[in-house]
Motif scaffolding. Structure first.
Motif, PDB file in Angstrom:
ATOM      1  N   UNK A 544     -19.125  31.928  -6.624  1.00 13.04           N
ATOM      2  CA  UNK A 544     -18.573  33.274  -6.425  1.00 13.04           C
ATOM      3  C   UNK A 544     -17.405  33.580  -7.355  1.00 13.04           C
ATOM      4  N   UNK A 545     -16.790  32.536  -7.947  1.00  9.98           N
ATOM      5  CA  UNK A 545     -15.610  32.755  -8.798  1.00  9.98           C
ATOM      6  C   UNK A 545     -15.893  32.463 -10.263  1.00  9.98           C
ATOM      7  N   UNK A 546     -17.164  32.326 -10.646  1.00  9.12           N
ATOM      8  CA  UNK A 546     -17.486  32.039 -12.049  1.00  9.12           C
ATOM      9  C   UNK A 546     -18.202  33.239 -12.651  1.00  9.12           C
ATOM     10  N   UNK A 547     -18.247  33.265 -13.983  1.00  2.01           N
ATOM     11  CA  UNK A 547     -18.891  34.389 -14.662  1.00  2.01           C
ATOM     12  C   UNK A 547     -20.413  34.263 -14.567  1.00  2.01           C
ATOM     13  N   UNK A 548     -21.109  35.322 -14.935  1.00  9.62           N
ATOM     14  CA  UNK A 548     -22.556  35.388 -14.768  1.00  9.62           C
ATOM     15  C   UNK A 548     -23.290  34.354 -15.605  1.00  9.62           C
ATOM     16  N   UNK A 549     -22.842  34.143 -16.848  1.00  6.88           N
ATOM     17  CA  UNK A 549     -23.510  33.171 -17.724  1.00  6.88           C
ATOM     18  C   UNK A 549     -23.388  31.767 -17.148  1.00  6.88           C
ATOM     19  N   UNK A 550     -22.177  31.401 -16.717  1.00  7.19           N
ATOM     20  CA  UNK A 550     -21.976  30.076 -16.128  1.00  7.19           C
ATOM     21  C   UNK A 550     -22.759  29.937 -14.835  1.00  7.19           C
ATOM     22  N   UNK A 551     -22.808  31.004 -14.045  1.00 12.94           N
ATOM     23  CA  UNK A 551     -23.564  30.972 -12.798  1.00 12.94           C
ATOM     24  C   UNK A 551     -25.045  30.694 -13.058  1.00 12.94           C
ATOM     25  N   UNK A 552     -25.595  31.310 -14.102  1.00 12.84           N
ATOM     26  CA  UNK A 552     -27.001  31.082 -14.441  1.00 12.84           C
ATOM     27  C   UNK A 552     -27.223  29.632 -14.847  1.00 12.84           C
ATOM     28  N   UNK A 553     -26.284  29.052 -15.600  1.00 11.72           N
ATOM     29  CA  UNK A 553     -26.411  27.641 -15.994  1.00 11.72           C
ATOM     30  C   UNK A 553     -26.391  26.731 -14.774  1.00 11.72           C
ATOM     31  N   UNK A 554     -25.474  27.007 -13.856  1.00 10.04           N
ATOM     32  CA  UNK A 554     -25.377  26.187 -12.646  1.00 10.04           C
ATOM     33  C   UNK A 554     -26.644  26.314 -11.808  1.00 10.04           C
ATOM     34  N   UNK A 555     -27.148  27.530 -11.656  1.00  7.95           N
ATOM     35  CA  UNK A 555     -28.348  27.754 -10.849  1.00  7.95           C
ATOM     36  C   UNK A 555     -29.539  26.991 -11.418  1.00  7.95           C
ATOM     37  N   UNK A 556     -29.746  27.075 -12.718  1.00 13.30           N
ATOM     38  CA  UNK A 556     -30.866  26.382 -13.343  1.00 13.30           C
ATOM     39  C   UNK A 556     -30.712  24.871 -13.222  1.00 13.30           C
ATOM     40  N   UNK A 557     -29.490  24.375 -13.407  1.00 14.09           N
ATOM     41  CA  UNK A 557     -29.257  22.933 -13.326  1.00 14.09           C
ATOM     42  C   UNK A 557     -29.470  22.418 -11.906  1.00 14.09           C
ATOM     43  N   UNK A 558     -29.033  23.174 -10.906  1.00 13.61           N
ATOM     44  CA  UNK A 558     -29.257  22.759  -9.516  1.00 13.61           C
ATOM     45  C   UNK A 558     -30.744  22.680  -9.208  1.00 13.61           C
ATOM     46  N   UNK A 559     -31.511  23.642  -9.723  1.00  5.53           N
ATOM     47  CA  UNK A 559     -32.953  23.646  -9.479  1.00  5.53           C
ATOM     48  C   UNK A 559     -33.632  22.427 -10.099  1.00  5.53           C
ATOM     49  N   UNK A 560     -33.070  21.919 -11.191  1.00  4.90           N
ATOM     50  CA  UNK A 560     -33.673  20.768 -11.863  1.00  4.90           C
ATOM     51  C   UNK A 560     -33.264  19.438 -11.236  1.00  4.90           C
ATOM     52  N   UNK A 561     -32.265  19.434 -10.376  1.00  2.00           N
ATOM     53  CA  UNK A 561     -31.743  18.192  -9.831  1.00  2.00           C
ATOM     54  C   UNK A 561     -32.736  17.468  -8.926  1.00  2.00           C
ATOM     55  N   UNK A 562     -33.562  18.221  -8.219  1.00  2.00           N
ATOM     56  CA  UNK A 562     -34.484  17.604  -7.271  1.00  2.00           C
ATOM     57  C   UNK A 562     -33.821  17.159  -5.989  1.00  2.00           C
ATOM     58  N   UNK A 563     -32.559  17.547  -5.772  1.00  3.26           N
ATOM     59  CA  UNK A 563     -31.849  17.216  -4.530  1.00  3.26           C
ATOM     60  C   UNK A 563     -32.260  18.167  -3.425  1.00  3.26           C
ATOM     61  N   UNK A 564     -32.072  17.732  -2.196  1.00  7.29           N
ATOM     62  CA  UNK A 564     -32.318  18.593  -1.040  1.00  7.29           C
ATOM     63  C   UNK A 564     -31.071  19.435  -0.831  1.00  7.29           C
ATOM     64  N   UNK A 565     -31.197  20.741  -1.077  1.00  5.56           N
ATOM     65  CA  UNK A 565     -30.031  21.623  -1.085  1.00  5.56           C
ATOM     66  C   UNK A 565     -30.236  22.800  -0.152  1.00  5.56           C
ATOM     67  N   UNK A 566     -29.151  23.221   0.478  1.00  2.00           N
ATOM     68  CA  UNK A 566     -29.085  24.505   1.176  1.00  2.00           C
ATOM     69  C   UNK A 566     -28.001  25.303   0.470  1.00  2.00           C
ATOM     70  N   UNK A 567     -28.380  26.394  -0.154  1.00  2.00           N
ATOM     71  CA  UNK A 567     -27.444  27.222  -0.894  1.00  2.00           C
ATOM     72  C   UNK A 567     -27.230  28.514  -0.114  1.00  2.00           C
TER      73      UNK A 567
END
Length: 602
Positions: A544-567
């Motif tokens: 919520x406190x990061x810019x849109x470009x960084x947010x997109x990078x984080x979102x894509x990286x989380x999806x690639x992690x393969x961890x069990x996540x609740x966002x």
């Protein structure tokens, strides 16, 4: 909610401060040494009077040397006894205060958490000011024993000189204790009010300082100042009232002591003029009168000091005895029947079951076996309310989380997001059936697990997590980690630029991470969460406190992690990266969202 195992009273807290962990012996030794010091003080005017009568008036140099040598010996005993007692008392007091602080913090930070919620400022007052006062009872008890010994010793000496002087001392002592006990009654109430007002003012100040930049940013600085001035004013009024009571109390004590000294001096002068006592005895009585006056003043102040300590002890006792926020295993409400949950609104999807949860007791555990498949690692209900024992409601949704799934939850508002994060982290009261987790192939109710065991399996990071003082490496990997953080996890949190800007992994982050921006602190939280070995990670608005470009990078990286996540998020970018999205908006809750449909429902 379950209470503390044993009821804590001020008496038990005083016992913890005074005699626990072998401190009783040290306290007894220190008290004995202070008694020796007090008796040595009483012996000084006696030795001076004897020197006058047996060496000065007869003009005997040899006797004078002997008596002066004896006087030096008394002063040596006086000094050594006090220094030794002081060293012992510092140990008793210091370790006693440490024990009280440990007890208070252990109750505040216990795994099941405390139902008595405190701000950081309030917590600071409890573990500093209140523990300081309660531990200080060690000094008060030892010095009061020494004071009484001094009064008794002076009275016995006066009895040999003049029974009248002894009677004056005894009457004055009893009068002081009785009058001071009556006068001290309002002080406890006002002392408690003073501590409470100081706690509130400290809490306001600490909270404003932690969010100072935000307050300035939204133009609320003047309002913050107004609120602090009001809280500080209330604290000043309470402190002034307590101070006036204490000043009046000390004035009464000093008046009695001064009156006693005057009567003793006058009686001694009359007896000396009448020839009933010698000049040396006159000197002795006058010296003892000064000593007894000071002792009576201190004895009179003891009740006031005691009631302040009792007020703090009662505050600590209420803190220690506060109920658990999360019920202990076996004390939770009885298992929820399937019939109780029929009709609960859910999501018509194989992944979001609206059939409810069938709870069956297995060796003391509530096992849940109606999940769609064996890949479900966490089941939770949304919209169950915020109070203990709330359970399912007509708007509840039962959600099943699969292993390796990135599940998005779109909350209707920020309050709902914070509450869901607290529930999944067991930082808020839950009812049986609200949260279940897979343990050794069986779904077990969260209430039947030790909170530490649950949190090792499910890590739910708060939206505003605390970064302790230390290095950037410690903020990400923990204080016990010596190696560098894992680079792929650092990349997933888009933290590389923060490392460079901060000056490397060994750069200091400041108290609470204040040298970092809000977005940097958020990404550190994401990296810290990814470094845990938990089965399930819950992220509450992690970008919520990061810019849109960084947010997109984080979102894509989380999806690639393969961890069990609740966002838990309202961000279309984050939700778009999820395998599945549960929308808690009433108008959207009729069907689950996928990556293809999540933005349309945003």
């Amino acid at each position: 909610m379950s209470p503390a195992p044993d009821v804590t009273t001020p008496r038990r807290l005083f016992g913890l401060a005074l005699v626990a962990d072998g401190r009783g012996g040290a306290l007894a030794a220190a008290t004995a040494l202070l008694v020796v010091h007090a008796l040595a003080e009483a012996a000084v005017p006696v030795m001076i009077g004897a020197t006058v009568d047996r060496a000065v008036l007869p003009g005997d140099p040899a006797a004078l040397a002997v008596w002066l040598g004896a006087l030096v010996g008394v002063f040596l005993v006086l000094t050594v006894s006090y220094q030794s007692a002081s060293r012992l008392m510092v140990s008793v007091y210091g370790y006693g205060e440490q024990s009280l602080r440990h007890l208070a913090l252990s109750r505040i930070l216990r795994p099941r958490l405390s139902a008595h919620r405190l701000t950081p400022g309030e917590t600071l007052t409890y573990v500093t000011s209140d523990t300081y006062r309660v531990a200080g009872v060690a000094w008060s008890v030892a010095q009061q024993c020494a004071t009484l010994a001094s009064i008794v010793g002076a009275s016995l000496v006066m009895l040999a000189v003049s029974p009248v002087a002894t009677a004056v001392v005894l009457v004055s002592t009893l009068l002081t204790l009785v009058v001071m006990r009556v006068v001290s009654r309002p002080i406890e109430r006002r002392g408690y009010a003073e501590q409470r007002a100081a706690t509130e003012a400290g809490a306001v100040a600490a909270d404003f300082m932690s969010g100072f930049r935000v307050l300035v940013g939204i133009g609320a600085r003047d309002e913050a100042v107004r609120r602090y001035v009001a809280a500080s004013g209330a604290s000043r009024v309470a402190a002034t009232a307590a101070g006036r009571s204490l000043a009046g109390y000390e004035a009464v004590s000093a008046t009695i002591a001064a009156g006693t000294t005057t009567v003793l001096a006058g009686a001694a002068a009359w007896l000396a003029a009448d020839g009933q006592i010698s000049v040396g005895e006159l000197v002795t009585v006058l010296g003892l009168a000064q000593l007894v006056g000071g002792d009576l003043a201190y004895a009179g102040s003891f009740p006031a000091s005691w009631v302040h300590k009792i007020a703090s002890a009662r505050r600590l006792a209420r803190l220690v005895d506060a109920e658990d926020l999360v019920d202990a295993a076996g004390l939770a409400v009885t298992a929820t029947r399937r019939s109780d949950l029929q009709g609960v609104a859910g999501v018509d999807s194989p992944d979001v079951d609206s059939r409810g949860i069938d709870v069956r007791g297995i060796d003391g555990f509530a096992a849940v076996d109606d999940s769609p498949d064996d890949d479900v690692v966490l089941t939770f209900r949304t919209g169950v309310g915020t109070g203990p024992g709330t359970g399912a409601t007509s708007t509840s949704t039962t959600v099943h989380l699969r292993r390796g799934e990135m599940l998005g939850v779109r909350p209707p508002d920020s309050g709902s997001a914070r509450e869901l994060s607290r529930v999944l982290g067991l930082r808020s009261p839950v009812a049986r059936g609200d949260v279940t987790v897979r343990v050794d192939g069986t779904q077990v109710d969260a209430l039947d697990l030790d909170p530490l065991d649950y949190r090792r399996r499910v890590v739910s990071f708060p939206h505003r997590h605390t970064i302790p003082s230390g290095t950037l490496r410690e903020a990400v990997s923990g204080h016990e980690a010596g190696a560098l953080p894992e680079l792929d996890l650092v990349d997933a949190a888009a933290l590389h630029d923060t490392v460079l800007e901060a000056g490397g992994w060994d750069a200091q982050v400041g108290e609470g991470g204040r040298r970092l921006s809000g977005g940097q602190r958020q990404r550190i939280g994401v990296a810290r969460a990814l470094h845990t070995a938990a089965d399930v990670l819950v992220l509450d608005e992690p970008t919520s406190a990061v810019d849109t470009v960084t947010e997109a990078r984080v979102a894509q990286a989380l999806a690639r992690q393969g961890r069990t996540l609740v966002v838990v998020s309202t961000s279309p970018v984050l939700l778009g990266a999820c395998d599945r999205v549960v929308d808690l908006e009433p108008s959207h809750a009729s069907a689950p969202l996928t990556r293809e449909t999540s933005v349309e429902h945003g």
